[in-house]
Enzyme design. Sequence first.
Site: not given
Ligand code: GLY
Length: 566
Positions: A104, A377, A395, A397, A449, A469-470
């Site tokens: 991340r 993502t 992702t 984002n 997420s 899908g956020g």
């Molecule tokens: N950027 C979407 C997530 O990491 O939840």
Amino acid sequence: MKKISIFSLSLLLIIFSCKPAKERLPAADRPTGLITQQAMVVSAHPLASEAGKQILARGGNAIDAAIATQFALAVVFPYAGNIGGGGFMVIRQADGTTATLDFREKAPLAAHRDMYLDKKGEVIENLSTLGHLAVGVPGSVDGMVRAHKKYGTLPWADLLAPAIELAAKGFPLTEREAAGLNNRAEIFAKTNTVVPRQFIKEWQAGDTLVQTELAATLQRISEQGRDGFYKGETARLLLEEMQRGGGIITQEDLDAYEAKWRAALTGNYRGYKIITMPPPSSGGIALLQLLAMVEPYALAEIGHNTADYAHLLVEAERRAYADRAEYLGDMDYYNVPVKQLLDRSYLLERMQSFDPQHATPSDSISHGRIMVESEQTTHFSIVDTQGNAVAVTTTLNGAFGSKVVVGGAGFFLNNEMDDFSIKPGFPNMFGLIGGEANAIEPGKRMLSSMTPTIVEKNGKLFFVTGTPGGATIITSVFQSVLNVIDFGMGAQEAVNAKRFHHQWKPDMIMMETGTFDEATQAELKARGHKLFDRGKIGRVDAILVLPDSTLEGGADPRGDDAAAGF
Ligand code: GLY
């Protein structure tokens, strides 16, 4: 708020379970995905799946194939595939051992809590989503290097070769990709200090997208590994881009970035073992909470996508997302009470206010009391010839991230800073809210997420799943798991099935077009739910191990996704 005892809960489960279930499609009409004997890759793009498959066919393992797929996606799916973003990898080896890799992005060292607020403390529009200040320190390249160091079997350069070729020679755009680029031509031109001409023209499906600068960047990564991105020419170009556009990432940030191996988060659901991602993913914890909250109910009898089913799932989701907002953040900076959040009696207590006939207004639900504490993502699933499995969600984002392309280096940078809680209670681009646990701090990872997940049955690999899908990632993965476990669906059927989503706030059920018939919608409204049709939700790419040990790929028809294998 109505409280119910354990006794009345049991009674309620029986009554609730006695409604007639909605009929499933007859067996002959159920969709089936690609079935292969030995190995498979399912990803958002046919060429990326093919790149991973070729590595598997040459004897590479699932991690080798994941690395090749990740780099190929950065070329053929610039919408979300990336080297300028980050992600999570969940691994289950054939012998049952598990690991997760957190690559991340991190907040730059010069980041601070109120960096997106004006003098009055109000959020400055678009600052956390668009342009150079929205960018978190990228983690994908370091992640792939670490994954290769620990598990890789083929030479590093071999894993980058397909991506380099795709970037240098070009590849034909799909209709969806052409439209995606055309729709953003203006914003690409406006956001960038050096206009990324390679992405801007009137694209038609079938046109060839050549990315010469990206090919050169990938070549440097191929030759120099981590240093090909975080030092030398690529780093120089990235830092110059930051300076031109007012960004704050420095060489110190690039030097300090490190992906982390973390113990997988595991849980049980109806005897199946769920292997998923710990924080800074919120998805793993929320998924295990959701599964535990619905486990007491006979879902197959309640019926797939009936009003009772949707009502139950939504009420569980409302509660899980309220906890997410309060308690979840980067465990390296915040004491996330993982054990307490997953405690069965805590979760049963959370569902005591569940009323089978009435929606619980989200304003009346807060996080529980415990004793301490895009679509944009992309996901791919891989199983190799040895039975090793990898689930990766990665992702930028938003679509094309911050929209910033590093001048001379040809890759998009993320806008992941928006996944922090930029102001307590202020919704991010997915409408998710948060507070202290997910506040910005230098070097901290923003809450995600993303929920790459592997499911085991009787000690053997059963299902590999995940989605973009956020905020909806968690509930889409949740429904994909229920579809195969509770409803016995195959991979393709489970992926195709319509989805719905609730995230506590805003207080509404978001649903795909056609998820519920008129009568079901009327029944949900009568129980106090607001419904919102948002077209499509997620792009789940999954692999299911069938009873005869063959593999079925579920490639999501909502995108250009494809399975490849042998
Ligand atoms: N950027 C979407 C997530 O990491 O939840």
